[in-house]
Design an enzyme around this catalytic site. Structure first.
Site, short mmCIF file in Angstrom:
data_model
loop_
_atom_site.label_atom_id
_atom_site.label_comp_id
_atom_site.label_asym_id
_atom_site.label_seq_id
_atom_site.Cartn_x
_atom_site.Cartn_y
_atom_site.Cartn_z
N GLU A 1 0.82 -1.30 -0.15
CA GLU A 1 -0.07 0.08 -0.06
C GLU A 1 0.80 1.29 -0.21
OE1 GLU A 1 -3.07 -0.29 2.91
OE2 GLU A 1 -4.27 -1.77 2.06
N GLU B 1 -5.48 -8.48 -0.56
CA GLU B 1 -6.17 -8.16 0.74
C GLU B 1 -7.48 -7.90 0.40
OE1 GLU B 1 -4.51 -5.24 3.63
OE2 GLU B 1 -2.70 -5.77 3.07
O1 AHR Z 1 -5.23 -6.00 6.91
C1 AHR Z 1 -5.18 -4.92 7.85
C2 AHR Z 1 -4.49 -3.83 6.95
O2 AHR Z 1 -5.01 -3.26 5.96
C3 AHR Z 1 -3.11 -4.18 6.36
O3 AHR Z 1 -2.03 -4.10 7.10
C4 AHR Z 1 -2.94 -2.88 5.24
O4 AHR Z 1 -2.17 -3.41 4.15
C5 AHR Z 1 -4.23 -2.65 4.95
O5 AHR Z 1 -4.67 -1.23 4.89
#
Ligand code: AHR
Length: 505
Positions: free
Chosen positions: A173, A292
């Protein structure tokens, strides 16, 4: 009762199913690692301190790959802290989650745990506070058999054979101001390209993932992908994307339709990547790593759980421990349907996360481990989906949502194993108050019989499995399903429900 019709044809294939779609994610965050999968004092702990009850549940979940060690955590992580004698490892401030990292678990321990759960390890390098040198140092340590210093350090630390990690994320990110060392698209694109080239000088066969936008609502979404890929198109195999959804203001209808947002997100990223492909006259099609995704009540983290006090750095605090309801599980099941429908572009995905932290598996220190509602659609899809994903031809009425406009009442996808002829159909009913009859025309799939049906639904869509009532919610067989001789399957889907049907010869 409304009705929908799904037609399946073995000639209309989206793509072969890459099993890496059933990946997950373990971050050093809250109680995911410590007091989650690792708890040396637990009655089920093995010789390495890993909870056997958690290992058994992860195996049952069917997770194929695990992304590690973050997440936001990785952008401040020094991988060297997590190798060597445990008693000599430093304690560090983890600024991402305002916690104390003890480094009791590092690369060796996590690789061993991955083997125990039968998963492939996928690593992320720190491109927040670190750069090319540290990335290739870690790669040498992890993958290279040689007499060189880092390889020999790995051997001295107990691993003669390299860990042979194939898939690597180039940071996490990197567009987000919350990320340590976040960058502009230009700066990140240059750094990711240099890092990728350097890593390939050590190990050419790696599969590398460049960071896409942190989410679809980032102001730079689209232009970020374009700029990053203009720098990295020849260097990487995947562009990443992340998406989390939650119920807002009790608007169930919108929440149940959020997979339409995931559909659009994937298609937009594919378009942005294809734009770069066309201007570069490239033959290569960029794959998507949806590394994610989940339901996450992120407002609760910001409003209640977040730690900010300058003197407060707890070890393994309770963070992001969302208790998932039936409706959350139906949404998770639908998000998996969205990933499968895009199996031609999304070739890897990671449910974020795995244990305690926005997780399908919960644990109590010294106590039980149990399945959240979201465990079921993931585990059943991972087990039943085989072979190829079929294009779903779906005729279905729409309903109005405040967040996503008109959305189909039913979403569906199917898979078929060309070797055995076995098929599986996955469906959701997004209606909050009406059952729906769905007819599934499987005649062209050949003579089949219904082998299994599973429907997750409840009179109370907010029912959840908790420490006090760990088995409150579970899927049940759907006895309404029947397959007639003309090859038409009929099934009734209750309101707010997720269903899987397995068909065999
Ligand atoms: O999964 C929780 C968080 O969400 C992770 O650390 C990050 O990559 C995202 O913003």
């Amino acid at each position: 009762m409304p009705a929908a019709r799904l037609t399946l044809d073995p000639a209309f294939v989206v793509a072969s199913l890459d099993r890496r779609l059933f990946g997950s994610f373990v971050e050093h965050l809250g109680r995911c690692v410590y007091d989650g999968l690792y708890e040396p004092g637990h009655p089920t702990a093995d010789a390495e301190g890993f909870r056997q009850d958690v290992i058994d549940l992860v195996r049952e979940l069917g997770v194929t790959t695990i992304r590690y060690p973050g997440g936001n955590f990785v952008s401040g992580y020094r991988w060297e802290d997590g190798v060597g004698p445990v008693e000599q490892r430093p304690k560090r401030l983890d600024t991402a989650w305002h916690s104390l990292e003890t480094n009791e678990v590092g690369l060796h321990e996590f690789a061993s745990w991955s083997d125990k759960v039968g998963s492939e390890l996928m690593l992320a390098v720190n491109l927040g506070t670190r750069g090319v040198q540290e990335a290739i140092d870690l790669l040498e340590y992890t993958n290279i058999p040689s007499p060189s210093a880092f390889s020999q350090q790995r051997v001295a630390n107990g691993a003669d054979a390299p860990f042979d990690v194939r898939m690597w994320c180039l940071g996490n990110e990197m567009d987000g101001p919350w990320q340590l060392g976040y960058r502009s698209a230009e700066d990140y694109g240059v750094l990711a390209s240099r890092t990728a080239k350097a890593m390939r000088q050590l190990d050419p066969d790696l599969e590398l993932v460049a960071c896409g936008s942190s989410n679809r609502h980032m102001p730079t979404f689209g232009s970020w992908e374009r700029t990053v890929l203009e720098h990295t198109y020849d260097d990487v195999d995947f562009i990443s994307c992340h998406a989390y959804y939650q119920l807002h203001d009790g608007d169930l209808g919108s929440f149940l339709a959020c997979a339409t947002d995931m559909d659009a997100f994937i298609e937009e990223i594919a378009s942005a990547a294809d734009h770069v492909k066309s201007i570069r006259r490239s033959d290569k099609t960029m794959k998507i790593s949806f590394d994610e995704w989940n339901v996450w009540y992120v407002d609760r983290y910001h409003d209640v759980d977040r730690i900010t006090a300058v003197g407060e750095w707890p070890v393994a605090p309770r963070l992001l421990e969302d208790a998932y309801s039936v409706v959350d599980a139906v949404v998770v099941g639908n998000l998996i349907i969205s990933l499968l429908k895009h199996a031609d572009r999304v070739r890897s995905a990671s449910l974020a996360q795995l244990v305690n932290v926005i997780a399908p598996i919960m644990t109590e220190p010294g106590g039980a481990a149990w399945k959240q509602t979201t465990f079921f659609p993931f585990a059943l899809t991972a087990r039943l989906a085989q072979g190829e994903v079929l294009k779903p031809a779906l005729e279905v009425p729409a309903y109005a949502t405040a967040a996503y406009g008109d959305a189909p009442l039913v979403d569906a996808v199917a898979t078929r194993d060309p070797d055995t002829g076995a098929a599986a159909v996955f469906l959701v009913n997004r209606s909050v108050d009406e059952a729906i009859t769905v007819t599934v025309d499987v005649e062209r799939l050949g003579a089949l019989r219904i082998a299994e049906t599973h429907t997750l639904a409840d009179a109370d869509p907010f029912a959840a499995n908790t420490l006090e009532d760990q088995e409150r919610v579970a899927p049940a067989a759907n006895d309404s399903a029947r397959l007639d001789e003309d090859g038409v399957l009929t099934i009734e889907l209750p309101p707010v429900s997720w269903t899987a049907i397995a068909l065999t010869r």
